[in-house]
Enzyme design. Structure first.
Site, PDB file in Angstrom:
ATOM      1  N   LYS A  69       0.844  -1.200   0.000  1.00 55.56           N
ATOM      2  CA  LYS A  69       0.000   0.000   0.000  1.00 55.56           C
ATOM      3  C   LYS A  69       0.879   1.251   0.000  1.00 55.56           C
ATOM      4  CE  LYS A  69      -0.202  -0.437   5.009  1.00 55.56           C
ATOM      5  NZ  LYS A  69      -0.930  -1.095   6.106  1.00 55.56           N
ATOM      6  N   TYR A 311      15.276  30.641   6.665  1.00 58.10           N
ATOM      7  CA  TYR A 311      14.069  31.276   7.221  1.00 58.10           C
ATOM      8  C   TYR A 311      14.162  31.374   8.735  1.00 58.10           C
ATOM      9  CZ  TYR A 311      11.295  30.766   2.882  1.00 58.10           C
ATOM     10  OH  TYR A 311      10.789  30.853   1.622  1.00 58.10           O
TER      11      TYR A 311
HETATM   12  C1  LIG Z   1      -0.111  -2.069   6.793  1.00 58.19           C
HETATM   13  C2  LIG Z   1      -0.663  -3.387   7.172  1.00 58.19           C
HETATM   14  C3  LIG Z   1       0.170  -4.504   7.394  1.00 58.19           C
HETATM   15  C4  LIG Z   1       1.685  -4.425   7.373  1.00 58.19           C
HETATM   16  O1  LIG Z   1       2.199  -3.944   8.572  1.00 58.19           O
HETATM   17  P1  LIG Z   1       3.800  -3.834   8.808  1.00 58.19           P
HETATM   18  O2  LIG Z   1       3.907  -3.379  10.202  1.00 58.19           O
HETATM   19  O3  LIG Z   1       4.287  -2.819   7.823  1.00 58.19           O
HETATM   20  O4  LIG Z   1       4.375  -5.169   8.557  1.00 58.19           O
HETATM   21  C5  LIG Z   1      -0.433  -5.728   7.617  1.00 58.19           C
HETATM   22  N1  LIG Z   1      -1.776  -5.851   7.662  1.00 58.19           N
HETATM   23  C6  LIG Z   1      -2.608  -4.797   7.483  1.00 58.19           C
HETATM   24  C7  LIG Z   1      -4.078  -4.994   7.540  1.00 58.19           C
HETATM   25  C8  LIG Z   1      -2.083  -3.535   7.244  1.00 58.19           C
HETATM   26  O5  LIG Z   1      -2.899  -2.495   7.082  1.00 58.19           O
END
Ligand SMILES: *Cc1c(COP(=O)(O)O)cnc(C)c1O
Length: 427
Positions: A69, A311
């Site tokens: 994702k 800045y």
């Molecule tokens: C993002 C996510 C993961 C992965 O988690 P990590 O800590 O990056 O391994 C697994 N399951 C779900 C449902 C997620 O949203």
């Protein structure tokens, strides 16, 4: 790219061939890329190394669903999928499935012959607006996540209208209190899904609230609750001789710290990218960070002791020194919170970020790096977990976690895969 920075344009003119080369070849080695623009170097061999380490950590037969994702945690989903989905001599890919947050992310992936799971729950009240993406998901046989009977009915209705069967998974909330059907209502939802001929129950899943804490009992309690709800479902499916739904729960932390939670499939994200889920480099696990963020030194100016920089004049040089200008700012995801805190690496040496990080530029003190010249590469995020510019260090300086540092890196930074040729030769 880099519209705000005149100097950035200069650098690109001077090194225009790098961009052309990158565009002409999807896979290339770092040695073929001259400097000249800010870029993320994504190591194919590190991604494959981490996937192999995860394979070795779970029992044979446990599937690996790569969480990609948010553009593969900022690494570039196309690059990551290309590496992880490639089949080896035995015909096996490094991972067994892919997961994204939403249908838009799934639609943007390169074509792959692996199951794709979508974790954002279908929500019935968006009815009309989500119809098109639901149809796309059903048409491509992506697995949709449902957490309510109304959502299940909506998916079933859409599938029937398409004369298709839709794959769904049920997310059970076992204590995270985020998405998911309440434990008390979960069995009924399973029955609802199983009663609909247009739905195939592909999976049952839950998500852990604090699995990175090895000694905390919450993960065991969540797992026990999940098994209590799902054991009868799996047993009944086995008795009928059907294919039981896959059960999955483990994120990266649970893969390493809670082996009992591996079940049929694990869902690693951050560890695939080589970062330890505890938020600190691990002495026990040899993960290899896959990302290195580099940018050229655009300009160097000599300043006198007492000169204020940037800045708000938040930093004043205590000595005569040289200030280096780097064409990256908070618009690229180099957080403003890193101002006067983080360091970059130049010629293998740490150089502090001085003055405020601005939108398109940041300034560094090169007083201790006399060899630094215009055009030299500056490492903003290092792939050595023990570097002062590691993602762990950046997260600590910005009071956040490595996940957020990665996800903030913007689209104007080019992602380039490295190590492809070397890796193929070695395998
Ligand atoms: C993002 C996510 C993961 C992965 O988690 P990590 O800590 O990056 O391994 C697994 N399951 C779900 C449902 C997620 O949203």
């Amino acid at each position: 790219m880099c519209t705000g920075a005149v100097g950035c344009i200069m650098a690109r003119v001077a090194h225009g061939s790098a961009g052309e080369a990158a565009a002409s070849s999807k896979r290339m080695d770092a040695t073929h890329i001259s400097s000249g623009e800010p870029r993320l170097l994504i190591s194919r061999s590190a991604l494959l190394h981490n996937a192999r380490l995860l394979r070795q950590t779970v029992a044979a037969g446990v599937r690996i669903c790569a969480i990609i994702k948010a553009d593969a945690y900022g690494h570039g989903a196309a690059i990551v999928v290309d590496a992880l989905a490639e089949r080896d001599e035995s015909g096996r890919a490094a991972i067994d499935a892919l997961a994204v947050a939403c249908t838009e992310e799934a639609a943007a992936l390169p074509a792959v012959e692996l199951p794709i799971l979508i974790f954002r729950p279908v929500e019935e009240q968006f009815g009309g607006r989500q119809r098109a993406s639901m149809e796309l998901a059903i048409g491509r046989n992506w697995t949709l996540t449902v957490c309510s009977a109304a959502a299940a009915e909506d998916v079933a209705r859409t599938a029937v209208a398409m004369e298709r069967r839709a794959s769904v998974q049920i997310m059970v909330d076992t204590g995270m209190t985020r998405s998911g059907v309440d434990a008390a209502a979960a069995r009924e939802l399973v029955a609802t899904v199983q009663s609909k001929p247009a739905l195939r129950l592909a999976g049952l899943c839950t998500h852990f609230a604090r699995s990175e804490e090895a000694a905390n009992g919450m993960t065991q309690r969540q797992l026990a609750g999940f098994l209590e709800i799902t054991d009868p479902v799996v047993k009944a499916a086995a008795q009928r001789g059907g294919r039981p739904p896959l059960r999955h729960a483990a994120n990266s932390a649970a893969v390493f710290l809670h082996p009992a939670s591996h079940l049929d499939m694990v869902r690693p994200g951050i560890s695939l990218y080589g970062i330890d889920p505890t938020g600190r480099p691990s002495a026990a696990r040899k993960l290899r960070p896959a990302m290195k963020w580099v940018a050229p030194l655009l300009m160097i100016r000599a300043v006198r002791a007492g000169t204020a920089v940037g800045y708000g004049q938040t930093w004043t040089s205590p000595r005569d020194t040289r200030i280096g200008l780097v064409p990256v700012g908070y618009a690229d995801g180099y957080l403003r919170a890193l101002s006067n805190r983080a360091s970059v690496i130049v010629h293998g040496q740490a150089a502090p970020v001085v003055g405020r990080v601005s939108m398109d530029l940041l300034t560094i003190d090169l007083g201790d790096v006399p060899a630094a010249r215009v055009g030299d590469d500056v490492v903003l995020l290092d792939d050595d977990p023990l570097s002062p510019a590691s993602v762990y260090a950046l997260a600590r300086h910005a009071d956040t976690i490595p996940y957020e540092i990665f996800c903030r890196i913007g689209p104007r930074v080019r992602r380039i895969v490295v190590g492809a040729a070397a890796e193929s030769a070695r395998r």
